[in-house]
Scaffold this motif. Structure first.
Motif, mmCIF file in Angstrom:
data_model
loop_
_atom_site.group_PDB
_atom_site.id
_atom_site.type_symbol
_atom_site.label_atom_id
_atom_site.label_comp_id
_atom_site.label_asym_id
_atom_site.label_seq_id
_atom_site.Cartn_x
_atom_site.Cartn_y
_atom_site.Cartn_z
ATOM 1 N N LEU A 1 -17.568 -0.222 7.613
ATOM 2 C CA LEU A 1 -17.189 1.152 7.879
ATOM 3 C C LEU A 1 -18.434 2.006 7.663
ATOM 4 O O LEU A 1 -19.068 1.924 6.609
ATOM 5 C CB LEU A 1 -16.071 1.590 6.922
ATOM 6 C CG LEU A 1 -15.714 3.074 6.924
ATOM 7 C CD1 LEU A 1 -15.169 3.513 8.279
ATOM 8 C CD2 LEU A 1 -14.718 3.373 5.817
ATOM 9 N N ALA B 1 2.220 -1.024 2.113
ATOM 10 C CA ALA B 1 0.996 -1.817 2.303
ATOM 11 C C ALA B 1 1.149 -3.191 1.663
ATOM 12 O O ALA B 1 0.734 -4.208 2.236
ATOM 13 C CB ALA B 1 -0.210 -1.077 1.723
ATOM 14 N N ARG C 1 -13.525 10.347 3.790
ATOM 15 C CA ARG C 1 -12.515 9.301 4.034
ATOM 16 C C ARG C 1 -11.544 9.417 2.866
ATOM 17 O O ARG C 1 -11.892 9.129 1.717
ATOM 18 C CB ARG C 1 -13.176 7.937 4.084
ATOM 19 C CG ARG C 1 -12.234 6.753 4.300
ATOM 20 C CD ARG C 1 -11.319 6.881 5.519
ATOM 21 N NE ARG C 1 -12.005 6.898 6.780
ATOM 22 C CZ ARG C 1 -11.968 5.940 7.682
ATOM 23 N NH1 ARG C 1 -11.276 4.858 7.458
ATOM 24 N NH2 ARG C 1 -12.604 6.078 8.818
ATOM 25 N N THR C 2 -10.318 9.867 3.149
ATOM 26 C CA THR C 2 -9.336 10.107 2.104
ATOM 27 C C THR C 2 -7.940 9.818 2.646
ATOM 28 O O THR C 2 -7.787 9.471 3.802
ATOM 29 C CB THR C 2 -9.447 11.564 1.582
ATOM 30 O OG1 THR C 2 -8.630 11.713 0.428
ATOM 31 C CG2 THR C 2 -9.041 12.572 2.629
ATOM 32 N N GLY C 3 -6.936 9.951 1.788
ATOM 33 C CA GLY C 3 -5.560 9.692 2.204
ATOM 34 C C GLY C 3 -5.275 8.205 2.237
ATOM 35 O O GLY C 3 -5.871 7.420 1.500
ATOM 36 N N VAL C 4 -4.352 7.802 3.114
ATOM 37 C CA VAL C 4 -3.974 6.401 3.240
ATOM 38 C C VAL C 4 -4.852 5.759 4.309
ATOM 39 O O VAL C 4 -4.867 6.207 5.454
ATOM 40 C CB VAL C 4 -2.480 6.267 3.622
ATOM 41 C CG1 VAL C 4 -2.109 4.803 3.800
ATOM 42 C CG2 VAL C 4 -1.605 6.921 2.572
ATOM 43 N N TRP C 5 -5.616 4.747 3.922
ATOM 44 C CA TRP C 5 -6.477 4.027 4.848
ATOM 45 C C TRP C 5 -6.691 2.616 4.326
ATOM 46 O O TRP C 5 -6.464 2.341 3.162
ATOM 47 C CB TRP C 5 -7.800 4.760 5.072
ATOM 48 C CG TRP C 5 -8.607 5.037 3.832
ATOM 49 C CD1 TRP C 5 -8.331 5.953 2.859
ATOM 50 C CD2 TRP C 5 -9.834 4.397 3.431
ATOM 51 N NE1 TRP C 5 -9.299 5.924 1.879
ATOM 52 C CE2 TRP C 5 -10.231 4.979 2.209
ATOM 53 C CE3 TRP C 5 -10.620 3.395 3.989
ATOM 54 C CZ2 TRP C 5 -11.392 4.586 1.538
ATOM 55 C CZ3 TRP C 5 -11.784 3.013 3.321
ATOM 56 C CH2 TRP C 5 -12.151 3.614 2.109
ATOM 57 N N ARG C 6 -7.071 1.707 5.209
ATOM 58 C CA ARG C 6 -7.272 0.304 4.830
ATOM 59 C C ARG C 6 -8.748 0.090 4.511
ATOM 60 O O ARG C 6 -9.614 0.402 5.310
ATOM 61 C CB ARG C 6 -6.819 -0.616 5.953
ATOM 62 C CG ARG C 6 -6.805 -2.050 5.539
ATOM 63 C CD ARG C 6 -6.181 -2.914 6.637
ATOM 64 N NE ARG C 6 -5.761 -4.164 6.075
ATOM 65 C CZ ARG C 6 -4.553 -4.431 5.662
ATOM 66 N NH1 ARG C 6 -3.617 -3.534 5.751
ATOM 67 N NH2 ARG C 6 -4.248 -5.606 5.157
ATOM 68 N N VAL C 7 -9.021 -0.468 3.337
ATOM 69 C CA VAL C 7 -10.389 -0.634 2.868
ATOM 70 C C VAL C 7 -11.005 -1.902 3.470
ATOM 71 O O VAL C 7 -10.448 -2.989 3.331
ATOM 72 C CB VAL C 7 -10.428 -0.716 1.327
ATOM 73 C CG1 VAL C 7 -11.851 -0.933 0.829
ATOM 74 C CG2 VAL C 7 -9.834 0.545 0.712
ATOM 75 N N GLN D 1 -5.615 6.544 -2.575
ATOM 76 C CA GLN D 1 -4.412 6.216 -1.813
ATOM 77 C C GLN D 1 -4.674 5.098 -0.804
ATOM 78 O O GLN D 1 -3.819 4.793 0.016
ATOM 79 C CB GLN D 1 -3.894 7.458 -1.082
ATOM 80 C CG GLN D 1 -3.361 8.513 -2.020
ATOM 81 C CD GLN D 1 -2.823 9.693 -1.250
ATOM 82 O OE1 GLN D 1 -3.552 10.379 -0.553
ATOM 83 N NE2 GLN D 1 -1.520 9.936 -1.367
ATOM 84 N N ALA D 2 -5.846 4.505 -0.885
ATOM 85 C CA ALA D 2 -6.225 3.482 0.090
ATOM 86 C C ALA D 2 -5.507 2.164 -0.176
ATOM 87 O O ALA D 2 -5.205 1.826 -1.317
ATOM 88 C CB ALA D 2 -7.737 3.262 0.036
ATOM 89 N N CYS E 1 -5.906 -1.571 -0.450
ATOM 90 C CA CYS E 1 -7.011 -2.499 -0.672
ATOM 91 C C CYS E 1 -6.490 -3.789 -1.273
ATOM 92 O O CYS E 1 -5.910 -3.791 -2.353
ATOM 93 C CB CYS E 1 -8.062 -1.883 -1.596
ATOM 94 S SG CYS E 1 -9.514 -2.930 -1.804
#
Length: 193
Positions: free
Chosen positions: A72, A20, A83-89, A108-109, A111
């Motif tokens: 969101l 990221a 909303r968990t794991g790898v995600w874009r904030v 794990q986001a 950001c």
């Protein structure tokens, strides 16, 4: 009985965390915010970083190009929403607890924002927010409602880490903000190896 350390243990960076940061640095170079030499130097540090604290300074001076227009939206409904794991904030999040509750896990986001605005409405199911060590939360603009707000975070902010700014109401289900629990920390460490 084991005792949690008084100082937060540096959270290990995963491959996804490093990727990221690499993507953000490449985007900054493409936008002309850093030059090719600076990109090379920062990439070298990013790819060898072992903790979030080592990654944070690499993008601390890079502002995002444009905020997304829409927040969101997470609605708990009957079954709940996670909303968990790898995600874009995104810049803004709206969380409505419904009956099943909402959980937002930032550990794990990806950001790169200085401030993340989270509007909460605990409703019946409540809203739970998990933030990494080094992130801080601002809660003074949240109405306690019937169930109240539980802020179980520390005030120790790492340089370049985001501020989560909460607004809204706790409703009947309440709002909880916390750092990862012991079991969650163990899982994160296993995943980062």
């Amino acid at each position: 009985m084991s005792v949690e350390p008084s100082h937060p243990v540096p959270l290990r960076a995963s491959d996804a965390d490093r990727e990221a940061v690499v993507a953000e640095l490449q985007e900054a170079m493409a936008d002309g915010r850093i030059d090719l030499d600076e990109l090379g130097a920062r990439l070298e540090v990013a790819l060898s970083a072992r903790t979030h604290a080592e990654l944070a300074p690499l993008t601390a001076d890079l502002l995002p190009v444009a905020p997304p227009a829409q927040p969101l939206l997470l609605k708990g409904g009957i079954a709940g929403a996670v909303r968990t794991g790898v995600w874009r904030v995104p810049h803004r999040i709206r969380a409505y607890g419904g009956l099943g509750g909402v959980k937002i896990d930032f550990t794990q986001a990806a950001c790169r924002l200085r401030v993340v605005d989270v509007e909460v409405d605990g409703q019946t199911g409540g809203v739970e927010i998990v933030i990494p060590d080094g992130w801080v939360v601002e809660t003074e603009h949240v109405d306690a409602g019937l169930a109240g707000l539980r802020d179980r975070t520390t005030a120790a902010k790492l340089p370049g880490s985001p501020l989560v700014r909460l607004t809204g109401t706790c409703g009947m289900g309440g709002v909880t903000v916390r750092h990862p629990k012991r079991g969650e920390r163990r899982k994160l460490l296993r995943e980062s190896r």
